[in-house]
Write a protein that holds these residues in place. Sequence first.
Motif, PDB file in Angstrom:
ATOM      1  N   CYS A  87      35.556  -1.951  13.381  1.00 32.80           N
ATOM      2  CA  CYS A  87      35.688  -3.303  13.915  1.00 32.80           C
ATOM      3  C   CYS A  87      35.522  -3.231  15.431  1.00 32.80           C
ATOM      4  O   CYS A  87      36.110  -2.371  16.077  1.00 32.80           O
ATOM      5  N   ILE A  88      34.759  -4.141  15.964  1.00 36.00           N
ATOM      6  CA  ILE A  88      34.563  -4.239  17.422  1.00 36.00           C
ATOM      7  C   ILE A  88      34.748  -5.692  17.815  1.00 36.00           C
ATOM      8  O   ILE A  88      34.169  -6.594  17.184  1.00 36.00           O
ATOM      9  N   THR A  89      35.558  -5.908  18.870  1.00 37.89           N
ATOM     10  CA  THR A  89      35.733  -7.260  19.420  1.00 37.89           C
ATOM     11  C   THR A  89      35.166  -7.279  20.835  1.00 37.89           C
ATOM     12  O   THR A  89      35.330  -6.338  21.597  1.00 37.89           O
ATOM     13  N   VAL A  90      34.475  -8.377  21.163  1.00 41.68           N
ATOM     14  CA  VAL A  90      33.951  -8.620  22.517  1.00 41.68           C
ATOM     15  C   VAL A  90      34.588  -9.920  22.999  1.00 41.68           C
ATOM     16  O   VAL A  90      34.299 -10.993  22.452  1.00 41.68           O
ATOM     17  N   ARG A  91      35.440  -9.796  24.000  1.00 46.14           N
ATOM     18  CA  ARG A  91      36.199 -10.978  24.468  1.00 46.14           C
ATOM     19  C   ARG A  91      35.925 -11.230  25.949  1.00 46.14           C
ATOM     20  O   ARG A  91      36.017 -10.321  26.768  1.00 46.14           O
ATOM     21  N   LYS A 136      23.463 -12.183  14.073  1.00 48.21           N
ATOM     22  CA  LYS A 136      24.043 -12.340  12.732  1.00 48.21           C
ATOM     23  C   LYS A 136      23.137 -11.717  11.652  1.00 48.21           C
ATOM     24  O   LYS A 136      23.616 -11.023  10.742  1.00 48.21           O
ATOM     25  N   GLN A 137      21.819 -11.930  11.784  1.00 54.07           N
ATOM     26  CA  GLN A 137      20.924 -11.373  10.772  1.00 54.07           C
ATOM     27  C   GLN A 137      20.938  -9.837  10.806  1.00 54.07           C
ATOM     28  O   GLN A 137      20.933  -9.182   9.764  1.00 54.07           O
ATOM     29  N   ILE A 138      20.970  -9.255  12.022  1.00 54.84           N
ATOM     30  CA  ILE A 138      20.980  -7.787  12.121  1.00 54.84           C
ATOM     31  C   ILE A 138      22.273  -7.232  11.541  1.00 54.84           C
ATOM     32  O   ILE A 138      22.273  -6.234  10.794  1.00 54.84           O
ATOM     33  N   ILE A 139      23.408  -7.891  11.843  1.00 51.80           N
ATOM     34  CA  ILE A 139      24.699  -7.418  11.318  1.00 51.80           C
ATOM     35  C   ILE A 139      24.703  -7.492   9.793  1.00 51.80           C
ATOM     36  O   ILE A 139      25.162  -6.577   9.095  1.00 51.80           O
ATOM     37  N   GLU A 140      24.185  -8.596   9.239  1.00 51.97           N
ATOM     38  CA  GLU A 140      24.170  -8.743   7.787  1.00 51.97           C
ATOM     39  C   GLU A 140      23.212  -7.737   7.136  1.00 51.97           C
ATOM     40  O   GLU A 140      23.469  -7.260   6.025  1.00 51.97           O
ATOM     41  N   LEU A 141      22.102  -7.410   7.803  1.00 49.66           N
ATOM     42  CA  LEU A 141      21.201  -6.386   7.272  1.00 49.66           C
ATOM     43  C   LEU A 141      21.882  -5.017   7.241  1.00 49.66           C
ATOM     44  O   LEU A 141      21.479  -4.129   6.471  1.00 49.66           O
ATOM     45  N   PHE A 165      34.159 -12.469  19.892  1.00 46.32           N
ATOM     46  CA  PHE A 165      33.319 -12.169  18.733  1.00 46.32           C
ATOM     47  C   PHE A 165      33.872 -10.894  18.081  1.00 46.32           C
ATOM     48  O   PHE A 165      34.139  -9.903  18.766  1.00 46.32           O
ATOM     49  N   THR A 166      34.015 -10.942  16.747  1.00 44.40           N
ATOM     50  CA  THR A 166      34.540  -9.799  15.988  1.00 44.40           C
ATOM     51  C   THR A 166      33.475  -9.338  14.991  1.00 44.40           C
ATOM     52  O   THR A 166      33.040 -10.112  14.132  1.00 44.40           O
ATOM     53  N   LEU A 167      33.048  -8.072  15.129  1.00 44.52           N
ATOM     54  CA  LEU A 167      32.035  -7.487  14.258  1.00 44.52           C
ATOM     55  C   LEU A 167      32.710  -6.473  13.333  1.00 44.52           C
ATOM     56  O   LEU A 167      33.615  -5.735  13.755  1.00 44.52           O
ATOM     57  N   THR A 191      29.659  -8.105   8.895  1.00 46.25           N
ATOM     58  CA  THR A 191      29.952  -9.521   9.143  1.00 46.25           C
ATOM     59  C   THR A 191      30.242  -9.704  10.619  1.00 46.25           C
ATOM     60  O   THR A 191      30.597  -8.758  11.326  1.00 46.25           O
ATOM     61  N   ILE A 192      30.105 -10.937  11.089  1.00 43.05           N
ATOM     62  CA  ILE A 192      30.465 -11.298  12.467  1.00 43.05           C
ATOM     63  C   ILE A 192      31.157 -12.638  12.445  1.00 43.05           C
ATOM     64  O   ILE A 192      30.768 -13.546  11.700  1.00 43.05           O
TER      65      ILE A 192
END
Length: 797
Positions: A713-717, A755-760, A777-779, A764-765
């Motif tokens: 999990c990575i968060t960008v705040r 979003k498309q790259i994360i789903e590929l 944003f949470t990946l 999830t994001i």
Amino acid sequence: MWMNGGTVVSGELHTIFAMDGTLECPHGVGDDLERHGIVLRVHCDRAELHEWAAKRPQPELILLDAQSREGGGLEDCRRLKANPLTRDIPIIIMVSPEGEESRIEGLAGGAVDCVSNLVSAAELVARIKRHIELGAVHARLQRRNEQLDTALASMGQGVCLFDEAGRLLLSNDRYAEVYGLDPSVIHPGQSLEDILNLRQRVGAVPATSTSEYLAWAEATNKGDTPRDWIKELKSGQIIRGYHQRTSDGGWVSTHEDITQAWQAEKALAKAHVQAERAEQEARAAHARLLAAFEVVPEGLVLFDEEDRFVLWNQRYEQLYAESGDMLVKGMRFEDRLRAGLERGQYPEAVGREEEWLAERLAHHAKPTSKHEQRLPGNHWIRIEERQISEGGSVGIRVDITDLKMQEASFRLLFEGNPMPMWVYDHETLRFLHVNQAAIDHYGYRLEQFLTMRLSDIEAQETNPPEAVVFDLEDTASSRSSRHLKGDGTAIEVTVYSTCLNYKGKAASLMAVVDVTEAKRAEKALLQHRDTLEEMVRSRTVELARQTEELERMLEQEKQINELQRQFVSMASHEFRTPLAVIDGAAQRLIRRKEAATPEFLCEKADQIRSSVSRMLELMESILAAGRLDHGRITIVHKPCSIAEIIGICSARQESIRRSHRFLLDLDRLPPTIFGDHPALDQVFSNLFSNAVKYAPDAPNVHVTGWQDGTSVCITVRDEGIGIDTDDLPKMFQRYFRARSSTGIAGTGIGLNLVKQIIELHGGTIEVASSRGNGTTFTLRLPIGAEILDELRVAGAR
């Protein structure tokens, strides 16, 4: 001899007074006195004696009898001594031989001598003469003391005299004033230590102890040679003194406050050093100027107040190669022009040399001037000249041959373009130039066009003429309109316009596409579609379903077309903004090339780099979105370090936007995961760019990563402007931009691409935010390589 008011006229005589009866015993006294040049004046009245004694010239001695019949001799003595006008006159009292008491009273009353009334005349005269001499000495001493007091009071320096015991004998007021003291607190009898204690209270002592200062003073007094000294006091004063030992073991010294002179001397020395440094800097600056003259690509020349050549660079000689060998320092500018005319250096002057020379000198004489000049070989230069305040002038020669060739090419492109084009004035809306295609298409002659305004070809149904003016800040735009041709025919057109400068005027270049036939075809198509729909409704239910599906697909295509149109418009604007910044920075660098400072160059370079970086981000986002749409992106899962990818992206963003810093907390991430390194780089580059862009006043961006089971999990705040709550569900739609981003550059592609790259990747994001409270944003990405088959081949769809 004066007797009973008699008068003796003699400038060399001494005068004494006596009361009548005082000299009855010593006979012949008057004659003896007269032989010694002494005039005796005898008064019979006591009041007269006191009156005359107070007048000038005063008597040099007075004789009184303590045993007079009136018995007032002693009283007269006391009275004369009590009067300030007569107290300094010596008085001799005549007493009886047995009158010891009278003698004592007389001396106590101020008499200088008491003499028996039985004394001989010779002794009395000798006493009188002696006391007159002593009185004269006393008077001279008193006058000298007065002169000394006057001299001391008028001196600009403080003076003090100490005896051998170190006690003050005398000083002037200036001695106290030099040390900031009231003169009344210093008086004879004080020791140097007493005076130091007084000075200590006002800080007028050196930065040493009293004992050290006294030891210094004692050591100074031991030498027989006079000494000069300078002391700096705690108060900041600088005192210069002169010390000399007296013959009796004491000393005399002078004290002078030289603070201002000392500071002035130091300031003068400092100014001298600064002047030397300034001279060195000036020489270095001159050397740099000479070097700069040769480095700059333009021709530079400097003239003095007599319009003679002072300095020029090699590029200047190269531009005027035909007469470069004739140029010498001190040559007059007019002589240089004439030499060039003789060698055919100015093609524009052929056949009109004197007229051309007068025009060129008139340009040169202006305070500032700018014009173009043609040289042999179809070379062109731009000449800029400016007079300087010290006299003389400076000139710049810029080779614009390439620019002229481009201008000619653009003119050919304009004239030969099959699309109708024209240039119009922003202020008057009048046509400035039209091409042949416009003349042919609209049916107006060129002379007619150049007398018309843009509103003259607008159909009456359209907006007022002011509406056709394009925004100067919007360098390129397009719109639909209806125009009238020369024969009155109305046509539907799409107008494309861009701002430009035409011969020094604010203008626009407009290109016109006649879409009249296309509109008719579209109308016919719509009518045909209506016919088809009517036919479809008469068919079976299956055909009706297919018709509805066709309509849905048509509507979707219209939406896609609209989105694409919006995207093209948005992308065009986004590319224009950094290009405008780059162009503006370049123009400012050109304008200020002579006075550009390193800070100014660094600032403009940063602006250009930032704009280029923005364009690269836009291009990468657009290209990546296109590759996704056309199935040309394949996610290749390989071992990679997610922490390393984040570190590289954050460092790159910090180098571009130096106003922000990324606070990374990535220690809890696993060393490797399976993912596509370039694609993940693009994900974090987009997220970090947004974090900086939408938080202009909050420099901190927090990036936190950890492992959660089989995922990371990575968060960008950020702490920026945030997003409205009702905009959050649409944040990952393509081309969507939140309301809070108004006025901030963006295309709406980035988050959709992320979003498309994360789903590929099988992840999830999510986004969490509120207006004014920043955005997070949470990946979530899988760690292992076990990815669903349909995701592996998603790029093939």
